[in-house]
Write a protein that holds these residues in place. Structure first.
Motif, PDB file in Angstrom:
ATOM      1  N   ARG A  64      76.977  34.759  87.896  1.00 27.20           N
ATOM      2  CA  ARG A  64      76.173  34.513  86.925  1.00 27.20           C
ATOM      3  C   ARG A  64      75.899  35.470  85.591  1.00 27.20           C
ATOM      4  N   ASN A  65      75.380  35.254  84.351  1.00 23.25           N
ATOM      5  CA  ASN A  65      75.970  36.248  83.312  1.00 23.25           C
ATOM      6  C   ASN A  65      74.354  36.221  83.031  1.00 23.25           C
ATOM      7  N   ARG A  66      74.762  36.818  82.952  1.00 26.38           N
ATOM      8  CA  ARG A  66      73.349  37.800  81.817  1.00 26.38           C
ATOM      9  C   ARG A  66      73.255  38.852  80.624  1.00 26.38           C
ATOM     10  N   TYR A  67      72.278  38.384  79.707  1.00 24.12           N
ATOM     11  CA  TYR A  67      72.694  38.448  78.236  1.00 24.12           C
ATOM     12  C   TYR A  67      72.086  39.258  77.914  1.00 24.12           C
ATOM     13  N   GLU A  68      71.669  40.242  76.553  1.00 20.32           N
ATOM     14  CA  GLU A  68      71.227  41.552  76.180  1.00 20.32           C
ATOM     15  C   GLU A  68      71.059  40.971  74.604  1.00 20.32           C
ATOM     16  N   VAL A  69      70.712  41.313  74.374  1.00 15.08           N
ATOM     17  CA  VAL A  69      70.789  41.034  72.998  1.00 15.08           C
ATOM     18  C   VAL A  69      70.047  42.599  72.185  1.00 15.08           C
ATOM     19  N   HIS A  70      71.274  43.069  71.087  1.00 13.35           N
ATOM     20  CA  HIS A  70      70.802  43.698  70.557  1.00 13.35           C
ATOM     21  C   HIS A  70      70.052  43.636  69.578  1.00 13.35           C
ATOM     22  N   PRO A  71      68.710  43.842  69.078  1.00 14.85           N
ATOM     23  CA  PRO A  71      68.203  43.427  67.590  1.00 14.85           C
ATOM     24  C   PRO A  71      68.432  44.071  66.428  1.00 14.85           C
ATOM     25  N   ASP A  72      69.131  45.677  66.957  1.00 15.79           N
ATOM     26  CA  ASP A  72      68.860  46.793  65.617  1.00 15.79           C
ATOM     27  C   ASP A  72      70.088  46.352  65.063  1.00 15.79           C
ATOM     28  N   GLY A  73      70.692  45.082  64.946  1.00 23.71           N
ATOM     29  CA  GLY A  73      72.006  45.363  64.386  1.00 23.71           C
ATOM     30  C   GLY A  73      71.060  44.581  62.818  1.00 23.71           C
ATOM     31  N   PRO A  74      72.003  44.555  61.633  1.00 27.29           N
ATOM     32  CA  PRO A  74      71.667  43.410  60.623  1.00 27.29           C
ATOM     33  C   PRO A  74      72.623  42.493  60.721  1.00 27.29           C
ATOM     34  N   LEU A  75      71.228  41.492  59.548  1.00 23.81           N
ATOM     35  CA  LEU A  75      72.393  40.098  59.615  1.00 23.81           C
ATOM     36  C   LEU A  75      73.949  40.405  59.179  1.00 23.81           C
ATOM     37  N   ARG A  76      74.890  39.023  59.216  1.00 25.98           N
ATOM     38  CA  ARG A  76      75.811  39.451  58.729  1.00 25.98           C
ATOM     39  C   ARG A  76      76.091  38.735  57.434  1.00 25.98           C
ATOM     40  N   HIS A  77      75.350  38.249  56.309  1.00 26.78           N
ATOM     41  CA  HIS A  77      75.744  37.387  55.854  1.00 26.78           C
ATOM     42  C   HIS A  77      75.191  38.087  54.255  1.00 26.78           C
ATOM     43  N   PRO A  78      76.315  39.130  53.459  1.00 26.93           N
ATOM     44  CA  PRO A  78      75.697  40.339  52.277  1.00 26.93           C
ATOM     45  C   PRO A  78      74.455  39.856  51.696  1.00 26.93           C
ATOM     46  N   GLU A  79      73.393  38.565  51.301  1.00 30.72           N
ATOM     47  CA  GLU A  79      71.875  38.109  51.376  1.00 30.72           C
ATOM     48  C   GLU A  79      71.134  38.673  51.729  1.00 30.72           C
ATOM     49  N   GLU A  80      71.946  38.557  53.078  1.00 27.50           N
ATOM     50  CA  GLU A  80      70.827  38.432  54.514  1.00 27.50           C
ATOM     51  C   GLU A  80      70.559  40.188  54.992  1.00 27.50           C
ATOM     52  N   THR A  82      69.950  43.148  55.319  1.00 27.01           N
ATOM     53  CA  THR A  82      68.521  44.522  54.454  1.00 27.01           C
ATOM     54  C   THR A  82      67.988  43.702  55.827  1.00 27.01           C
ATOM     55  N   THR A  83      68.353  42.445  56.238  1.00 26.62           N
ATOM     56  CA  THR A  83      67.936  41.563  57.481  1.00 26.62           C
ATOM     57  C   THR A  83      67.698  42.359  59.367  1.00 26.62           C
ATOM     58  N   MET A  84      67.364  42.610  59.636  1.00 18.41           N
ATOM     59  CA  MET A  84      66.901  42.787  60.960  1.00 18.41           C
ATOM     60  C   MET A  84      67.303  41.432  61.913  1.00 18.41           C
ATOM     61  N   VAL A  85      68.342  41.481  62.931  1.00 11.95           N
ATOM     62  CA  VAL A  85      68.676  40.359  64.373  1.00 11.95           C
ATOM     63  C   VAL A  85      66.553  40.218  64.222  1.00 11.95           C
ATOM     64  N   SER A  86      66.034  41.221  65.148  1.00  9.54           N
ATOM     65  CA  SER A  86      64.670  42.077  64.609  1.00  9.54           C
ATOM     66  C   SER A  86      63.875  40.628  64.216  1.00  9.54           C
ATOM     67  N   ASP A  87      64.390  41.014  63.078  1.00  8.49           N
ATOM     68  CA  ASP A  87      63.340  39.916  62.209  1.00  8.49           C
ATOM     69  C   ASP A  87      63.492  38.793  62.376  1.00  8.49           C
ATOM     70  N   LEU A  88      65.100  38.188  62.719  1.00  6.45           N
ATOM     71  CA  LEU A  88      64.932  36.779  62.675  1.00  6.45           C
ATOM     72  C   LEU A  88      64.309  36.293  64.355  1.00  6.45           C
ATOM     73  N   LEU A  89      65.031  37.318  65.430  1.00  4.59           N
ATOM     74  CA  LEU A  89      64.266  36.706  66.096  1.00  4.59           C
ATOM     75  C   LEU A  89      62.605  36.947  66.752  1.00  4.59           C
ATOM     76  N   ALA A  90      61.911  37.656  65.786  1.00  3.74           N
ATOM     77  CA  ALA A  90      60.707  37.318  65.360  1.00  3.74           C
ATOM     78  C   ALA A  90      60.224  36.353  65.254  1.00  3.74           C
ATOM     79  N   ALA A  91      61.080  35.754  63.928  1.00  2.73           N
ATOM     80  CA  ALA A  91      60.828  34.758  63.605  1.00  2.73           C
ATOM     81  C   ALA A  91      60.486  33.199  64.082  1.00  2.73           C
ATOM     82  N   PHE A  92      61.077  33.421  65.692  1.00  3.10           N
ATOM     83  CA  PHE A  92      61.224  32.528  66.590  1.00  3.10           C
ATOM     84  C   PHE A  92      60.353  33.097  67.550  1.00  3.10           C
ATOM     85  N   GLY A  93      59.568  33.776  67.593  1.00 11.85           N
ATOM     86  CA  GLY A  93      58.376  34.541  68.804  1.00 11.85           C
ATOM     87  C   GLY A  93      58.893  34.870  69.398  1.00 11.85           C
ATOM     88  N   ARG A  94      60.221  36.093  69.718  1.00 14.73           N
ATOM     89  CA  ARG A  94      60.966  36.899  70.979  1.00 14.73           C
ATOM     90  C   ARG A  94      59.572  37.695  71.039  1.00 14.73           C
TER      91      ARG A  94
END
Length: 94
Positions: A64-80, A82-94
């Motif tokens: 099987r595969n196991r995945y590890e998300v790296h939350p310290d990267g920024p979102l890709r769209h230029p308008e976003e 300045t927002t980190m992946v961790s912020d997105l994940l926090a919005a979904f209760g991680r």
């Protein structure tokens, strides 16, 4: 607004995959694709995209595969960017 339910969502399939993998690092590809509503091939492509962009790492554990998300990267769209992946994940209760 119509009484019919719209088919669009606020997140792209890449966003859905990232959130699910963050919640369930050992999720099976079949389950991931079913829950996002995409084919296994599309899910595999998205996982590869996220891995190549540095948003996650895939590790083989037995068969099987196991995945590890790296939350310290920024979102890709230029308008976003300045927002980190961790912020997105926090919005979904991680």
């Amino acid at each position: 607004m119509t009484s019919e339910r719209s088919s669009w969502t606020f997140l792209s399939n890449h966003g859905h995959v990232l959130v699910l993998v963050a919640r369930e690092p050992g999720i099976l590809l079949t389950s991931l694709s079913e829950r996002v509503g995409i084919s296994e091939r599309a899910a595999r492509t998205i996982l590869r995209d996220l891995e190549e962009a540095g948003y996650l790492t895939r590790t083989k554990v037995g068969r099987r595969n196991r995945y590890e998300v790296h939350p310290d990267g920024p979102l890709r769209h230029p308008e976003e960017s300045t927002t980190m992946v961790s912020d997105l994940l926090a919005a979904f209760g991680r």
